[in-house]
Design an enzyme around this catalytic site. Structure first.
Site, PDB file in Angstrom:
ATOM      1  N   LYS A 113       0.817  -1.217   0.000  1.00  0.00           N
ATOM      2  CA  LYS A 113       0.000   0.000   0.000  1.00  0.00           C
ATOM      3  C   LYS A 113       0.854   1.271   0.000  1.00  0.00           C
ATOM      4  O   LYS A 113       0.401   2.324  -0.437  1.00  0.00           O
ATOM      5  CB  LYS A 113      -0.965  -0.017   1.174  1.00  0.00           C
TER       6      LYS A 113
HETATM    7  C1  PLP Z   1      -4.470  -4.560   1.377  1.00  0.00           C
HETATM    8  C2  PLP Z   1      -3.732  -5.863   1.290  1.00  0.00           C
HETATM    9  C3  PLP Z   1      -4.125  -6.903   0.420  1.00  0.00           C
HETATM   10  C4  PLP Z   1      -5.390  -6.810  -0.422  1.00  0.00           C
HETATM   11  O1  PLP Z   1      -5.269  -5.884  -1.453  1.00  0.00           O
HETATM   12  P1  PLP Z   1      -6.551  -5.290  -2.205  1.00  0.00           P
HETATM   13  O2  PLP Z   1      -6.055  -4.195  -3.040  1.00  0.00           O
HETATM   14  O3  PLP Z   1      -7.477  -4.819  -1.111  1.00  0.00           O
HETATM   15  O4  PLP Z   1      -7.157  -6.411  -2.987  1.00  0.00           O
HETATM   16  C5  PLP Z   1      -3.339  -8.032   0.333  1.00  0.00           C
HETATM   17  N1  PLP Z   1      -2.231  -8.178   1.093  1.00  0.00           N
HETATM   18  C6  PLP Z   1      -1.813  -7.206   1.944  1.00  0.00           C
HETATM   19  C7  PLP Z   1      -0.602  -7.449   2.760  1.00  0.00           C
HETATM   20  C8  PLP Z   1      -2.541  -6.018   2.073  1.00  0.00           C
HETATM   21  O5  PLP Z   1      -2.127  -5.067   2.943  1.00  0.00           O
END
Ligand code: PLP
Length: 468
Positions: A113
């Site tokens: 993210k």
């Molecule tokens: C947010 C997250 C996901 C999921 O991603 P999306 O974009 O919501 O599908 C998967 N793995 C980790 C470690 C995350 O922080």
């Protein structure tokens, strides 16, 4: 390039006008009125570019109302080796023949993210200065998103963050990551309750239009279009890293929750990147896997949402999924509006018998789910066979990715977090604690800054009042 709403009820708006906002006024999600197309010549030139150069080329096709020199400066300032650990930003590791790991987790909070939110922090600061206004971001987190937002916004002029988290319910590492920040524009509020209580408080504030306006309240939730846009870049980067020519096809395996990450892959493919398959992996919370296998989208209740060992994928509904469905139904906002009326009334929908569902495969999507035992076994197997430690979310992706691997098509698995964030699961799988960077060793010993508060709307508003 103007942005439109998935529900068709909002005139097109310039990119910058949708940057700071959340939902479109008609309740839909913003997305570009058309996906920009990448020519053969462009794709050939892009292969040689560094990450920030590539990010600039891609983002300028969407953010057309930001002057190019400004955009170039913003992107160059965001994607640096100091922040992301290496000049590659998203380095690829080869695990075996035709099997690669795309490292997306080398930013400040060790999860993918950061890649989008670090850019958002700089874009917000830029846009707010230009507009001569400020923004108070109010959010609720159970872990990754809150810390990524705080690390993106810390020290940014014109922005404050009020982040609600459930008191005593996050891991020691997650708490330390958030609460050890001492920037004056970051406020951690530990709410005596569950994650849902935090989220309800955020919703309650959002429903008070007068308070919201007086205090410039906004969000950085997963439905923000710019976050998705920033994620398109690493699909291109990953593609170039594992191929020798632009005639080859590549498949991507993506651990999925809110459908943001894989939706960026879908956008890259629509722009012309030669992606063969987008392999969607869920954990036991398989609402998306169910759709891609059966055509039924049936969001779950909170009671039916399991707490798993890949917690960032523990979702009951997938907030970005509406964007894909908009494309699937031929970009007909009226159809999306009808489908989401059912979702918002607490139901779901079934596209199995419609011509739309047959197109799922045209868009390259396949899916499967993974269990706790699958994660443990995959973490073990990747360590034993390749000497690489992976986190439980990445394990979901690799497990499902391998089920769909095809001879002669490179498979790129997206690494969405580093194992150090999930010590207990690594301990269970490998019998020892995960390795981690030296700089994090003392994180849990640093002083923490957090205000504990009951789940009380008046108290929360008073706190915001005093600090804005
Ligand atoms: C947010 C997250 C996901 C999921 O991603 P999306 O974009 O919501 O599908 C998967 N793995 C980790 C470690 C995350 O922080």
């Amino acid at each position: 390039m103007e942005n439109i709403s998935t529900r068709g009820g909002c005139p097109p708006r310039p990119f910058s006008a949708t940057l700071l906002g959340g939902l479109a006024p008609d309740g839909g999600l913003f997305l570009p009125e058309a996906y920009p197309q990448v020519s053969v010549g462009e794709l050939a030139r892009w292969r040689e570019l560094s990450y920030p150069e590539l990010a600039f080329e891609i983002i300028r096709k969407f953010a057309t109302d930001i002057p190019e020199p400004d955009l170039r400066a913003l992107v160059t300032r965001t994607y640096t080796a100091e922040v992301f650990g290496s000049p590659e930003i998203t380095p690829v590791r080869k695990l075996g023949p035709g099997l690669h790991l795309l490292g997306l987790s080398n930013g400040p909070t060790l999860a993918f993210k950061d890649i989008a939110l670090q850019l958002l922090g700089n874009l917000f600061q830029y846009a707010l200065a230009k507009a001569g206004t400020e923004l108070n971001i109010l959010g609720a987190t159970s872990g990754d998103t809150g810390s990524a937002a705080e690390y993106a916004m810390r020290g940014k002029a014109g922005v404050r963050v009020f982040m609600l988290s459930p008191h005593g319910r996050m891991s020691a590492f997650q708490r330390a990551q958030m609460y050890s920040l001492d920037d004056p524009n970051i406020f951690n509020l530990a709410i005596e309750g569950m994650f849902d209580d935090c989220q309800n408080l955020v919703k309650a504030v959002s429903h008070d239009a007068a308070f919201k306006e007086r205090h410039h309240i906004g969000t950085v939730n997963s439905i923000n279009w710019s976050r998705l846009m920033a994620q398109v870049v690493y699909y291109f980067k990953g593609y170039f890293a594992v191929t020798g020519s632009n005639r080859e096809q590549v498949s991507f395996a993506v651990p999925s929750g809110n459908f943001g990450n894989i939706c960026a892959g879908h956008v890259a493919r629509c722009m012309g990147l030669p992606i063969r398959r987008l392999i969607l992996a869920t954990n036991e919370n398989d609402v998306l896997d169910e759709f891609f296998r059966t055509g039924v989208y049936a969001p779950r209740t909170t009671e039916r949402t399991h707490a798993t060992s890949s917690p960032s994928m523990d979702i009951s509904r997938a907030s970005n999924f509406e964007r894909f469905v908009f494309d699937l139904v031929g970009r007909d906002g009226a159809v999306v509006k009808e489908l989401w009326a059912k979702v918002e009334a607490g139901g779901g929908f079934d596209l199995a018998a419609t011509p739309f569902f047959a197109r799922v495969h045209e868009f390259g999507f396949v899916s499967a789910s993974s269990s706790h035992q699958d994660r443990i076994q995959t973490i073990r197997r990747v360590w034993d066979q390749h000497g690489v430690e992976i986190d439980p979310h990445t394990a979901d992706g690799i497990k499902v990715g391998l089920e769909f691997q095809e001879e002669g098509v490179p498979l790129v698995c997206l690494e969405t977090a580093l194992p150090i964030k999930f010590e207990d699961t690594i301990l269970e799988a490998l019998g020892r604690k995960p390795a981690g960077p030296e700089s994090l060793r003392d994180l849990e010993r640093r002083p923490q800054r957090v205000t504990v508060m009951p789940a009380d709307l008046a108290r929360l508003k008073a706190f915001i009042e005093v600090h804005t």
